[in-house]
Design an enzyme around this catalytic site. Structure first.
Site, PDB file in Angstrom:
ATOM      1  CB  CYS A  36     -11.403   9.957  36.531  1.00  0.00           C
ATOM      2  SG  CYS A  36     -11.644   9.273  38.174  1.00  0.00           S
ATOM      3  CG  ASN A  46      -8.996   5.859  30.803  1.00  0.00           C
ATOM      4  OD1 ASN A  46      -9.459   6.616  31.644  1.00  0.00           O
ATOM      5  ND2 ASN A  46      -7.855   5.225  30.985  1.00  0.00           N
ATOM      6  CG  HIS A  87      -9.208   5.648  36.596  1.00  0.00           C
ATOM      7  ND1 HIS A  87      -9.321   7.017  36.526  1.00  0.00           N
ATOM      8  CD2 HIS A  87      -9.141   5.218  35.314  1.00  0.00           C
ATOM      9  CE1 HIS A  87      -9.315   7.386  35.258  1.00  0.00           C
ATOM     10  NE2 HIS A  87      -9.209   6.312  34.499  1.00  0.00           N
TER      11      HIS A  87
END
Ligand SMILES: *[C@@H]1O[C@H](CO)[C@@H](O)[C@H](O)[C@H]1NC(C)=O
Ligand SMILES: *[C@@H]1O[C@H](CO)[C@@H](O)[C@H](O)[C@H]1NC(C)=O
Ligand SMILES: *[C@@H]1O[C@H](CO)[C@@H](O)[C@H](O)[C@H]1NC(C)=O
Ligand SMILES: *[C@@H]1O[C@H](CO)[C@@H](O)[C@H](O)[C@H]1NC(C)=O
Ligand SMILES: *[C@@H]1O[C@H](CO)[C@@H](O)[C@H](O)[C@H]1NC(C)=O
Ligand SMILES: *[C@@H]1O[C@H](CO)[C@@H](O)[C@H](O)[C@H]1NC(C)=O
Ligand SMILES: *[C@@H]1O[C@H](CO)[C@@H](O)[C@H](O)[C@H]1NC(C)=O
Ligand SMILES: *[C@@H]1O[C@H](CO)[C@@H](O)[C@H](O)[C@H]1NC(C)=O
Length: 366
Positions: free
Chosen positions: A173, A334, A314
């Site tokens: 990520c 996201n 995250h």
């Protein structure tokens, strides 16, 4: 075909890639475990009460929608998980909460797989327990300090905002956050190209380990930007395509063509007013605590106390904000594709440090 033949690549998610040797071994070990479990289930598989024809039909639709195929008994393992998640979703959605849950391409995976394939932020020691640090001293935030802050802002459809991407199956990520910021800022500096830039996350995953990143096992966006500032820029995804696995670095300084760059970044004050000011200048990289409600989020304003005290795991991007139904929210992007959330985005409650969102906020600029 025996239910326990090992086909790790069939088990992989949205991006189909050849696993590296190391990964394949790891996955085989995992599959062996699953296979023992499945075999047990397989043997005892005569009770059909728990799966109605309706469940099976819905699961079939799910498989079709997300192009899923399973080998032998693995189908039952995934079916059972998917069914469990459907029950969680239905239960939540009957509770009159400010946000809804819903099915997505990850609904049939284990929590372990969620952790391994969907996350990947590791906060570097120097940023933990520090008050705001501004790096480098010439703060980009200072330059937006006098700009008017708008009552609402939504960069989702901005000409410089790239389409929502898919990191899975890779805990990278951090590379997607870093890249989206560079894509946006480079496009703005080019006065808005006709189509958004698509830069190479893979370059960051393969090449920035000497700055502290660990490929698909986690990293941090500032480390990726440190690397990019040192190496001179970022290649396009077309030049250096995404593989969702770590490879050898094939970027050569001054040889591989680059199309994106940034020149500085700032660590913002742990204060949502500071983020509001900074997002006028472009997307803000933030780190959050995720939980199962986040992973199954579908729509509405995410407001959940249970991610308050967890470990930040995250990275996502704040790309705007607004207020509706008397609630202030952030618009957050996201890297889990468009089956998740509202076409890949989530609204998260603002001014309550939701899921620790305000603690590791960074702005990168040219
Ligand atoms: C998720 O939301 C439900 C309400 O549907 C709540 O009971 C639960 O505590 C929340 N958090 C987690 C981690 O499930
Ligand atoms: C963004 O564009 C899409 C497709 O044109 C449209 O459906 C959507 O409503 C737009 N969203 C916003 C927030 O403007
Ligand atoms: C962008 O626009 C500004 C003002 O119109 C101009 O000065 C600048 O040269 C342009 N930059 C590029 C990269 O086209
Ligand atoms: C980046 O490259 C990969 C591999 O060619 C491709 O599958 C993917 O769709 C590209 N990403 C985007 C956003 O176009
Ligand atoms: C990286 O390069 C080494 C040495 O050339 C090679 O043995 C290895 O297979 C390569 N790894 C990948 C993932 O391509
Ligand atoms: C956040 O910053 C604003 C404006 O600079 C200030 O008024 C406010 O007190 C700060 N809030 C916190 C919690 O530090
Ligand atoms: C606001 O409330 C209405 C009515 O309860 C609901 O339909 C709508 O989805 C809510 N909007 C958001 C963004 O949560
Ligand atoms: C989080 O931690 C704070 C302080 O340690 C505590 O007061 C609070 O009750 C905790 N909240 C939850 C939801 O666990």
């Amino acid at each position: 075909m025996s239910p326990c033949e090992l086909h790790p690549s069939k088990e992989r998610l949205a991006v189909s890639v050849q696993p590296t040797h190391e990964q394949a071994t790891h996955e085989k070990m995992k599959l062996v475990n699953i296979c023992f479990l499945s075999l047990a289930i397989f043997v005892g598989y005569s009770v059909t009460q728990e799966e109605t024809a309706e469940d099976l039909a819905k699961f079939k639709e799910f498989k079709k929608r997300h192009k899923k195929t399973y080998n032998g008994a693995l189908e039952r393992v995934h079916f059972k998980r998917w069914k469990k998640r459907r029950a969680v979703i239905d239960d939540h959605n009957n509770q009159n909460r400010p946000f809804l849950l819903g099915e997505n391409i990850y609904s049939d995976l284990s929590e372990e797989e969620w952790d391994t394939y969907l996350l990947g932020v590791k906060i570097p020691k120097e940023f933990v327990n520090t008050e705001e640090v501004v790096v480098p001293p010439e703060s980009a935030v200072q330059s937006v300090g006098n700009r008017q802050t708008l009552p609402s802002l939504d960069l989702r459809n901005h000409t410089c905002m790239p389409p929502v991407k898919i990191q899975s199956p890779c805990g990278g990520c951090w590379a997607f956050i870093a890249t989206a910021a560079v894509e946006f800022q480079t496009c703005i500096a080019n006065n808005g190209t006709k189509t958004p830039l698509l830069l190479s996350e893979q370059q960051l995953i393969d090449c920035s380990s000497s700055y502290g990143t660990k490929g698909c096992s986690g990293g941090f966006y500032s480390q990726a930007w440190d690397y990019l500032m040192a190496i001179g820029g970022q290649a396009s995804n077309a030049t250096y395509p995404y593989k969702a696995a770590v490879g050898n670095c094939s970027f050569v300084k001054d040889v591989t063509p680059t199309v994106g760059k940034i020149s500085r970044y700032s660590f913002l004050a742990k204060n949502e007013t500071a983020i509001l000011t900074a997002v006028q200048k472009g997307p803000i990289a933030v780190s959050i605590v995720t939980n199962s409600n986040f992973t199954l989020y579908k729509s509405g304003i995410f407001d959940d106390d249970t991610c308050k005290n967890g470990t930040v795991n995250h990275g996502v991007l704040i790309v705007g904000y607004g207020r509706t139904n008397s609630t202030d929210y952030w618009i957050v992007r996201n890297s889990w594709g468009t089956s998740w959330g509202m076409s890949g985005y989530i609204f998260m409650k603002r001014n309550v440090n939701i899921c620790r969102i305000a603690e590791y906020a960074f702005l990168a600029t040219i």
